[in-house]
Design an enzyme around this catalytic site. Structure first.
Site, mmCIF file in Angstrom:
data_model
loop_
_atom_site.group_PDB
_atom_site.id
_atom_site.type_symbol
_atom_site.label_atom_id
_atom_site.label_comp_id
_atom_site.label_asym_id
_atom_site.label_seq_id
_atom_site.Cartn_x
_atom_site.Cartn_y
_atom_site.Cartn_z
ATOM 1 N N ARG A 32 25.198 22.952 39.433
ATOM 2 C CA ARG A 32 25.996 22.273 40.470
ATOM 3 C C ARG A 32 27.185 23.139 40.877
ATOM 4 N NH1 ARG A 32 30.176 17.530 39.474
ATOM 5 N NH2 ARG A 32 30.688 16.954 41.613
ATOM 6 N N HIS A 82 35.086 18.799 46.829
ATOM 7 C CA HIS A 82 35.553 18.623 45.444
ATOM 8 C C HIS A 82 37.053 18.952 45.402
ATOM 9 C CE1 HIS A 82 34.228 18.743 40.989
ATOM 10 N NE2 HIS A 82 35.545 18.808 40.968
ATOM 11 N N GLU A 118 34.499 12.327 42.967
ATOM 12 C CA GLU A 118 35.572 11.492 42.409
ATOM 13 C C GLU A 118 36.652 11.087 43.416
ATOM 14 O OE1 GLU A 118 37.132 13.332 38.875
ATOM 15 O OE2 GLU A 118 35.263 13.069 37.793
ATOM 16 N N ASN A 131 30.320 10.781 36.985
ATOM 17 C CA ASN A 131 31.010 11.659 36.036
ATOM 18 C C ASN A 131 31.565 10.744 34.967
ATOM 19 O OD1 ASN A 131 30.510 13.693 37.826
ATOM 20 N ND2 ASN A 131 32.637 13.958 38.488
ATOM 21 N N TYR A 141 33.498 10.547 31.132
ATOM 22 C CA TYR A 141 34.152 11.210 30.005
ATOM 23 C C TYR A 141 34.692 10.221 28.961
ATOM 24 C CZ TYR A 141 34.279 15.544 32.813
ATOM 25 O OH TYR A 141 33.944 16.649 33.545
ATOM 26 N N GLU A 180 28.661 15.051 35.633
ATOM 27 C CA GLU A 180 29.626 15.677 34.719
ATOM 28 C C GLU A 180 29.761 14.837 33.457
ATOM 29 O OE1 GLU A 180 33.589 16.516 36.183
ATOM 30 O OE2 GLU A 180 32.788 17.093 38.129
HETATM 31 C C1 BGC Z 1 36.513 16.781 37.758
HETATM 32 C C2 BGC Z 1 36.550 18.249 37.373
HETATM 33 C C3 BGC Z 1 37.431 18.403 36.147
HETATM 34 C C4 BGC Z 1 36.793 17.647 35.008
HETATM 35 C C5 BGC Z 1 37.472 17.781 33.645
HETATM 36 C C6 BGC Z 1 36.403 15.844 36.594
HETATM 37 O O1 BGC Z 1 37.285 14.803 36.803
HETATM 38 O O2 BGC Z 1 35.504 16.552 38.712
HETATM 39 O O3 BGC Z 1 37.007 18.973 38.476
HETATM 40 O O4 BGC Z 1 37.654 19.734 35.831
HETATM 41 O O5 BGC Z 1 36.783 16.281 35.337
HETATM 42 O O6 BGC Z 1 38.718 17.183 33.622
#
Ligand code: BGC
Length: 496
Positions: free
Chosen positions: A105, A150, A195, A331, A333, A399
């Site tokens: 990507r 982005h 995002e 995405n 996390y 992501e």
């Molecule tokens: C974003 C990336 C960022 C990654 C890690 C995502 O929110 O799309 O650009 O580097 O998180 O924080």
């Protein structure tokens, strides 16, 4: 009565059924990912390319923000050179392919194509760069996943129009996207915007990111959703023969109710709607989420404002936006706690205040080097919620990842967390039947992590920013991924 022959026949049939069932179950859930599942790595133009003013590229809001306020970035870092992927793109594509990835990507730097963002001539060198980059990806048998925007908005669009708060951006984004889509025929997956919540909340809400503005996140939200929808509709109308799928990518973090009280359960649901639903609901279901509309109307009454901060969506707009997705880009996390809280203390984000929620974490939870939680028990819940809330869309994980501080190439902790994320994805697919079809990790390279500069290391390849050659050095996590792609299963050991 049954004869002994009957009994034998019954026994054989019964055993056969059991064997078929067990085979089916083990095939379904033997630790492998589904046939054709895509593993890959994600990057973005601003974070890796460098060459910030080369070959006719115009200035974007991040160039501007950092050059004007170097102190706002950890160690005064900037992305003028970044990983120099602009010149080293062939090596980077090769590295991604060398790990057995089936998807890579990238994002397009808008001002490489249109230096001012919206007028004047098209910069052929910029277009050719991306054409060559995508040819390279395809040549290495990977799917090209391309994000149109982005975070790096052309500075002229900010200066002349106020950026993403101005509805004029809708047509401007369509014009830019048309140029890119027309030329880049070999793309497999288009992501319109990465995002939007981060863009609106941090760029136009609390001013922590470029362009550094405040209190305009709702205007931004509407303009971005409309822009996404307009590009999707343009693409479907003007390029009917293209096979590539298109969607938006949302940052989806899980919120766990802090207690089982009905107030906390409702609080968690509300913050999910404020963070994810505000984008996902209009696109996948139609209109703003009701709870967001109601809360914002209450706030209007409390603050005695003439109109709600949440702009209205007309019936035509609701229809125009609804259904503009071929899949959902996610995405993912983090996981946090959410609890009911009506205080408006200044430590809270505007989303928390608007939603009447306090977001907390448990001090015992694992965190990455940015201090953000890595609590993958929330991951599976997140995907189940997306499935149930949005009628089981196909999901592309664009992501996920874990940063450390870059002091070791033996990044065992990162392997541990990657394994945990992947197991949660696997469980979501097999136990909850969530339709996840790809998982791309952030990121191929150690790169420019926005306000954190180069202090956070998310890459599969280490780069020492003081090395003028920006040599890429393979980390242990890269070996883990190579093993994953070779077997289709999460490697159980760390050795290669
Ligand atoms: C974003 C990336 C960022 C990654 C890690 C995502 O929110 O799309 O650009 O580097 O998180 O924080």
């Amino acid at each position: 009565m049954f004869s002994s022959n009957d009994c034998i026949i019954w026994l054989i049939s019964f055993t056969t059924i059991i064997i078929i069932f067990l085979c089916h179950e083990s095939k379904k859930n033997n630790g492998s990912f589904p046939e054709g599942f895509m593993f890959g790595a994600s990057t973005s133009a601003y974070q890796i390319e460098g060459a910030w003013n080369e070959d006719g590229k115009g200035e974007n809001i991040w160039d501007h923000f950092i050059h004007e306020n170097p102190m706002r970035i950890v160690n005064n870092d900037n992305a003028d050179e970044a990983c120099d992927s602009y010149h080293k793109y062939k090596e980077d594509v090769f590295l991604a392919a060398s790990l057995g990835f089936s998807a890579y990507r990238i994002s397009i730097s808008w001002t490489r194509i249109l230096p001012s963002g919206y007028m004047g001539s098209i910069n052929e060198v910029g277009l050719k760069y991306y054409e060559d980059l995508i040819d390279e990806i395809v040549k290495h048998n990977m799917k090209a996943v391309v994000t149109l925007h982005h975070f790096d908005l052309p500075q002229r669009l900010q200066k002349d129009f106020g950026g993403w708060t101005n509805p004029k951006l809708i047509d401007i984004f369509v014009d830019y996207s048309r140029i890119v889509i027309e030329r880049l025929e070999k793309v497999d997956y288009w992501i319109t915007v990465n995002e939007p919540r981060i863009i609106c909340n941090y760029g136009y809400g609390n001013g922590k990111s470029a362009p550094g503005l405040e209190y305009q996140e709702f205007e931004c939200t509407k303009v971005i959703i409309m822009s996404h929808a307009a590009v999707y509709r343009m693409y479907k109308n003007e390029f009917p023969n293209r096979k590539a799928k298109m969607a938006i990518t949302l940052d989806c973090e899980w919120f766990e109710p802090k207690t089982r009280s009905s107030k906390d359960i409702a609080a968690a649901e509300r913050i999910l709607e404020f963070q994810i639903g505000i984008f996902a609901h209009p696109i996948l279901k139609g209109g703003w989420p009701k709870v967001v509309e109601d809360r914002m109307e209450n706030r209007r009454l409390m603050e005695n404002l003439p109109i709600s901060q949440l702009p209205k969506l007309t019936d035509d707009e609701i229809e125009f936006i609804n259904g503009t997705f071929d899949f959902l880009g996610v995405n993912h996390y983090y996981t946090n706690y959410a609890e009911y809280d009506s205080d408006n203390n200044i430590e809270k984000s505007r989303n928390e205040i608007n939603a009447g929620v306090l977001i907390t974490v448990d001090p015992s939870w694992d965190k990455n080097s940015l201090g953000r939680t890595v609590t993958t028990w929330g991951t599976r819940k997140m995907f189940k919620w997306l499935k149930e809330t949005y009628n089981n869309p196909e999901i592309f994980i664009s992501e996920y990842g874990y940063s450390d501080n870059g002091t070791t190439l033996e990044d065992n902790e990162r392997i541990r967390f990657s394994r945990m994320y992947l197991s949660a994805f696997h469980d979501a697919i097999y136990k909850d039947e969530v339709r996840i079809f790809a998982a791309l990790t952030w990121s191929l390279l150690d790169n420019f992590e926005w306000s954190f500069g180069y202090s956070a290391h998310f890459g599969l390849f280490y780069i020492d920013q003081n090395d003028p050659n920006k040599t890429r050095i393979r980390k242990k996590l890269a070996h883990f991924y190579k093993k994953l792609t070779a077997t289709g299963r999460i490697p159980e050991d760390l050795h290669t």
